[in-house]
Write a protein that holds these residues in place. Structure first.
Motif, PDB file in Angstrom:
ATOM      1  N   PRO A 192       5.867   9.766   3.797  1.00  3.97           N
ATOM      2  CA  PRO A 192       5.146  10.508   4.837  1.00  3.97           C
ATOM      3  C   PRO A 192       4.231  11.597   4.302  1.00  3.97           C
ATOM      4  CG  PRO A 192       7.453  11.168   4.780  1.00  3.97           C
ATOM      5  CD  PRO A 192       7.317  10.033   3.809  1.00  3.97           C
ATOM      6  N   SER A 193       4.397  11.986   3.043  1.00  7.71           N
ATOM      7  CA  SER A 193       3.417  12.917   2.471  1.00  7.71           C
ATOM      8  C   SER A 193       3.238  12.561   0.997  1.00  7.71           C
ATOM      9  CB  SER A 193       3.876  14.369   2.622  1.00  7.71           C
ATOM     10  OG  SER A 193       5.099  14.575   1.981  1.00  7.71           O
ATOM     11  N   GLY A 194       2.002  12.370   0.626  1.00  6.89           N
ATOM     12  CA  GLY A 194       1.707  11.953  -0.741  1.00  6.89           C
ATOM     13  C   GLY A 194       0.639  10.874  -0.737  1.00  6.89           C
ATOM     14  N   THR A 195       0.494  10.219  -1.872  1.00  6.38           N
ATOM     15  CA  THR A 195      -0.556   9.210  -1.998  1.00  6.38           C
ATOM     16  C   THR A 195       0.059   7.831  -2.150  1.00  6.38           C
ATOM     17  OG1 THR A 195      -2.036  10.790  -3.060  1.00  6.38           O
ATOM     18  CG2 THR A 195      -2.527   8.464  -3.395  1.00  6.38           C
ATOM     19  N   THR A 196      -0.374   6.933  -1.294  1.00  5.32           N
ATOM     20  CA  THR A 196       0.017   5.527  -1.414  1.00  5.32           C
ATOM     21  C   THR A 196      -1.239   4.731  -1.741  1.00  5.32           C
ATOM     22  OG1 THR A 196       1.839   5.742   0.153  1.00  5.32           O
ATOM     23  CG2 THR A 196       0.961   3.530  -0.199  1.00  5.32           C
ATOM     24  N   TYR A 197      -1.152   3.913  -2.774  1.00  2.26           N
ATOM     25  CA  TYR A 197      -2.263   3.045  -3.164  1.00  2.26           C
ATOM     26  C   TYR A 197      -1.918   1.636  -2.695  1.00  2.26           C
ATOM     27  CZ  TYR A 197      -5.165   0.269  -6.406  1.00  2.26           C
ATOM     28  OH  TYR A 197      -6.024  -0.631  -6.957  1.00  2.26           O
ATOM     29  N   TYR A 198      -2.877   0.967  -2.083  1.00  2.00           N
ATOM     30  CA  TYR A 198      -2.603  -0.389  -1.594  1.00  2.00           C
ATOM     31  C   TYR A 198      -3.608  -1.381  -2.172  1.00  2.00           C
ATOM     32  CZ  TYR A 198      -6.451   0.413   1.673  1.00  2.00           C
ATOM     33  OH  TYR A 198      -7.690   0.685   2.209  1.00  2.00           O
ATOM     34  N   GLU A 199      -3.148  -2.591  -2.310  1.00  2.00           N
ATOM     35  CA  GLU A 199      -4.037  -3.673  -2.747  1.00  2.00           C
ATOM     36  C   GLU A 199      -3.772  -4.873  -1.849  1.00  2.00           C
ATOM     37  OE1 GLU A 199      -5.047  -4.173  -6.985  1.00  2.00           O
ATOM     38  OE2 GLU A 199      -4.190  -6.170  -6.743  1.00  2.00           O
ATOM     39  N   VAL A 200      -4.815  -5.378  -1.236  1.00  2.00           N
ATOM     40  CA  VAL A 200      -4.694  -6.564  -0.389  1.00  2.00           C
ATOM     41  C   VAL A 200      -5.369  -7.720  -1.110  1.00  2.00           C
ATOM     42  CG1 VAL A 200      -5.270  -7.619   1.834  1.00  2.00           C
ATOM     43  CG2 VAL A 200      -4.657  -5.197   1.732  1.00  2.00           C
ATOM     44  N   THR A 201      -4.667  -8.817  -1.255  1.00  2.00           N
ATOM     45  CA  THR A 201      -5.198  -9.993  -1.942  1.00  2.00           C
ATOM     46  C   THR A 201      -5.250 -11.161  -0.976  1.00  2.00           C
ATOM     47  OG1 THR A 201      -4.261  -9.221  -4.021  1.00  2.00           O
ATOM     48  CG2 THR A 201      -4.870 -11.544  -3.916  1.00  2.00           C
TER      49      THR A 201
END
Lengths: 171, 150
Positions: free
Chosen positions: B78-87
């Motif tokens: 809920p707090s911070g950085t999430t990196y996502y990758e969609v393939t």
């Protein structure tokens, strides 16, 4: 692979007289070479009920994101050898108050050794958006049928302001 | 951005085409659900992988999941950085298999909800992330790396 075909097609078209110029070295030469349709060249001209500013925003948002890209392909030959190819794409947006241009160039890594081409590759798609009124724009879209169609389809979406996104360059 | 296409001369086994498995670890979260994923797909499979960022700004995988047409809910920090990758993965007899990926960052804040709009329609793909406040106001996220990682 498709780029090799593209280079060959351009050369063939030049030799057979389908095109009046050799490899287009800038967007203007590309327009001149592609304004008359042939098997390999398309020119579409249409009006959209979209403000030039919105089209410019779409070009500026999606062109760098989608078209400054490298496509890597690999295949296995009958002898079992794996061959790989890289295709590089580069997009340039020239935005103005009355007209915005999008230039897309591409090249197959290694081909630059064999053929004189513009710095960032062969012109593949050129789109000119011109202001008609505050809510209307005229589009002139020039593209190669060899490897420009997926890009042209996405660019058309950007000019119509619908189904916004990136073209799948592997298609 | 790098996209890949593979053209094998020998057709891939059918089980690969029909496989619903996601390579690597399946994403599981004990966080409260704060991310909605709306997915629209035409003739491709799609996979989402989520990462956290370590102190050197290197992504550390939290796992992945297959995206199905429709809506899904899951929890991210809920707090911070999430990196996502969609393939997006496609296959045709003429072209073989191909994959195209896109990625971005979501900087999460407590009390906010997040949404990913994922689409692959007519060979055009798009992934857009939004932040939604408690009043339902939606703001599109730029998806760029956090300042300390640029």
């Amino acid at each position: 692979m498709s780029y090799r075909i593209s280079v060959m097609a351009l050369l063939a078209a030049t030799i057979t007289g389908c095109m009046t110029a050799a490899i287009p070295m800038n967007a203007g030469e590309f327009r001149d070479a592609f304004k008359e349709e042939s098997r390999y060249a398309r020119h579409e001209s249409y009006e959209v009920a979209v403000a030039l500013g919105d089209i410019t925003k779409n070009f500026q948002r999606y062109a760098p994101k989608c078209l400054d890209a490298t496509v890597k392909s690999s295949g296995t030959t009958a002898s079992g050898r794996v061959s790989t190819h890289s295709y590089h794409y580069k997009a340039t947006v020239l935005a103005g108050k009355e007209r915005t241009e999008l230039h897309v160039q591409s090249y197959h890594a290694g081909d630059e050794v064999f053929i004189k081409m513009p710095k960032d590759g062969l012109y593949t798609v050129v789109a000119d958006a011109t202001k008609v009124s505050s809510k209307k724009s005229r589009i002139d879209l020039y593209y190669s049928t060899i490897n420009g169609e997926p890009i042209a389809k996405a660019v058309k979406n950007w000019t119509h302001n619908k189904n916004l996104g990136c073209p799948d360059l592997t298609q | 951005m790098v996209v890949r296409i593979t053209r094998p001369l020998i057709l891939l086994p059918l089980f690969f085409l029909l496989s619903a498995c996601v390579g690597g670890t399946l994403y599981r979260s004990s966080q409260p659900e704060n991310l909605t994923i709306n997915t629209r797909l035409e003739s491709v499979n799609a996979q989402l992988e989520l990462f956290t960022m370590d102190e050197q700004c290197q992504p550390v995988s939290l796992g992945g999941l297959r995206l199905n047409e429709g809506k899904a809910r899951l929890g991210i920090a809920p707090s911070g950085t999430t990196y996502y990758e969609v393939t997006f993965k496609g296959f045709s007899l003429l072209r073989g298999s191909s994959t195209v990926s896109t990625n971005g960052f979501i900087d999460t804040r407590k009390g906010y909800d997040y949404k990913l709009e994922v689409s692959y329609v007519d060979n055009v793909y798009n992934v857009v992330a939004y932040e939604i406040n408690s009043k339902g106001h939606k703001r599109e996220l730029e998806g760029v790396a956090p300042r300390q990682c640029r």
